[in-house]
Design an enzyme around this catalytic site. Structure first.
Site, PDB file in Angstrom:
ATOM      1  N   SER A 145       0.752  -1.066  -0.079  1.00  0.00           N
ATOM      2  CA  SER A 145      -0.105   0.056  -0.035  1.00  0.00           C
ATOM      3  C   SER A 145       0.838   1.194  -0.061  1.00  0.00           C
ATOM      4  O   SER A 145       1.609   1.503  -0.782  1.00  0.00           O
ATOM      5  CB  SER A 145      -1.062   0.066   1.312  1.00  0.00           C
ATOM      6  N   ASP A 278      -9.917  -3.764  -5.708  1.00  0.00           N
ATOM      7  CA  ASP A 278      -9.427  -2.963  -4.503  1.00  0.00           C
ATOM      8  C   ASP A 278     -10.475  -1.747  -4.124  1.00  0.00           C
ATOM      9  O   ASP A 278     -10.547  -0.834  -5.024  1.00  0.00           O
ATOM     10  CB  ASP A 278      -8.112  -2.530  -4.894  1.00  0.00           C
ATOM     11  N   HIS A 306      -7.852  -5.213  -0.914  1.00  0.00           N
ATOM     12  CA  HIS A 306      -6.518  -4.162  -0.694  1.00  0.00           C
ATOM     13  C   HIS A 306      -5.767  -4.860   0.147  1.00  0.00           C
ATOM     14  O   HIS A 306      -6.084  -5.143   1.383  1.00  0.00           O
ATOM     15  CB  HIS A 306      -6.992  -2.864  -0.086  1.00  0.00           C
TER      16      HIS A 306
END
Length: 328
Positions: A145, A278, A306
């Protein structure tokens, strides 16, 4: 855009059919137990960064390999996705270390500045010190991320390094502006509200802490104004992140730190693992193949959420995919 052999294809667990369930399962399911050994790196600006190593001695690591992890927003070395990968690497006899961004190790950092999606200079300084400490070792970098965006930006800036063998970026917010906007609407607002409440609380706590130990740095935070009215990631980045780290505003920060602009310069063998569903990263944020350098490949799955990618067979698909890429 899916790459790799059939055994690398992702099939979600049947009880986690869409992006939100994949994302939340990874977040809230029980984490692996990993024993850490902490190392503090003193930075040139008088601040510090804490690293958490597994207990496996790097000098005994299989293939003289060290895997270096970068966590996501509001994460740390104890984030479930890092512990899952470190546990697998321990079983393989491979040493690994997780870098806690400033203020994320459980202790307040010394300066007003914190971390953000483009803080590649901190990664560069820490890696330079580790490369000097372990000159014969080869590093594999794995970012998740926010940490994935920082990683790709840094790799694009340095292009290559003889001590870096491979890199993996998972669930990267390639276009920060689009991702920030996605957390202003629909179900994405739930994620945005969670992150902004955490970030605002952390900065309020930091200001209070610095008032006792470094009033000058506390004053820098106070100059940013009242944080109580901040209600979105965009507002936080515009009022806090940007001015605190030398950007003109949120748009300037997003433009200069989005990793999409650095993908064409990466010379390290790099794998991007990304999901179409996501909930935090809209499809328009995902780069076209033409934006990738010849050293970069992308595995774009239909599902996975995600930093989710939870499959029933194998039950640790993401970790196995990263390991497979490392060992090729």
């Amino acid at each position: 855009m899916t790459t790799g052999t059939s055994e690398n294809e992702f099939i979600p667990a049947w009880w986690l059919p869409e992006g939100h369930s994949q994302t939340l399962w990874r977040k809230f399911s029980p984490a692996e137990t990993v024993v850490h050994r902490r190392q503090r790196i003193e930075l040139d600006d008088s601040d510090y960064i804490d690293l958490d190593w597994t207990t496996l001695d790097p000098k005994e690591s299989k293939g003289n390999t060290i895997v270096f992890f970068l966590h996501g927003l509001c994460g740390c070395s104890k984030s479930s996705y890092i512990l899952a990968m470190q546990s697998l690497l321990n079983d393989q006899g491979i040493s690994s270390v997780a870098m806690n961004f400033r203020g994320c190790s459980g202790e307040m950092n010394r300066l007003a500045r914190a971390y953000h999606s483009g803080v590649s200079e901190d990664v560069n300084e820490v890696f330079s010190k580790l490369a000097d400490e372990y000159p014969v070792h080869k590093f594999v970098f794995v970012g998740y991320s926010l940490g994935a965006n920082v990683l790709l930006k840094w790799l694009g800036e340095i292009e290559s390094h003889p001590n870096i063998r491979k890199a993996v970026a998972v669930s990267t917010p390639f276009e920060l502006e689009y991702c920030s906007q996605a957390m202003l609407q629909g179900v994405g607002r739930i994620y945005g509200q969670y992150f902004v409440s955490r970030l605002v609380k952390d900065f309020q706590n930091k200001q209070q802490h610095l008032q006792s130990f470094n009033p000058e740095q506390a004053a820098r935070i106070a100059q940013l104004g009242d944080t109580c009215s901040i209600s979105s990631i965009w507002e936080f980045d515009d009022q806090i992140t940007a001015p605190l780290h030398g950007f003109e505003g949120a748009e300037d920060y997003y433009r200069k730190c989005s990793s999409s602009a650095f993908l064409s310069s990466i010379a390290v063998d790099t794998l991007l693992i990304q999901s179409k569903n996501d909930p935090m990263i809209p499809p328009k944020s995902i780069p076209d193949r033409e934006m990738l350098s010849p050293s970069v490949q992308m595995q774009l799955t239909e599902k996975g959420g995600h930093v989710g990618f939870v499959s029933s067979n194998p039950d640790n698909w993401l970790e196995q995919r990263i390991l497979n890429f490392m060992q090729v």
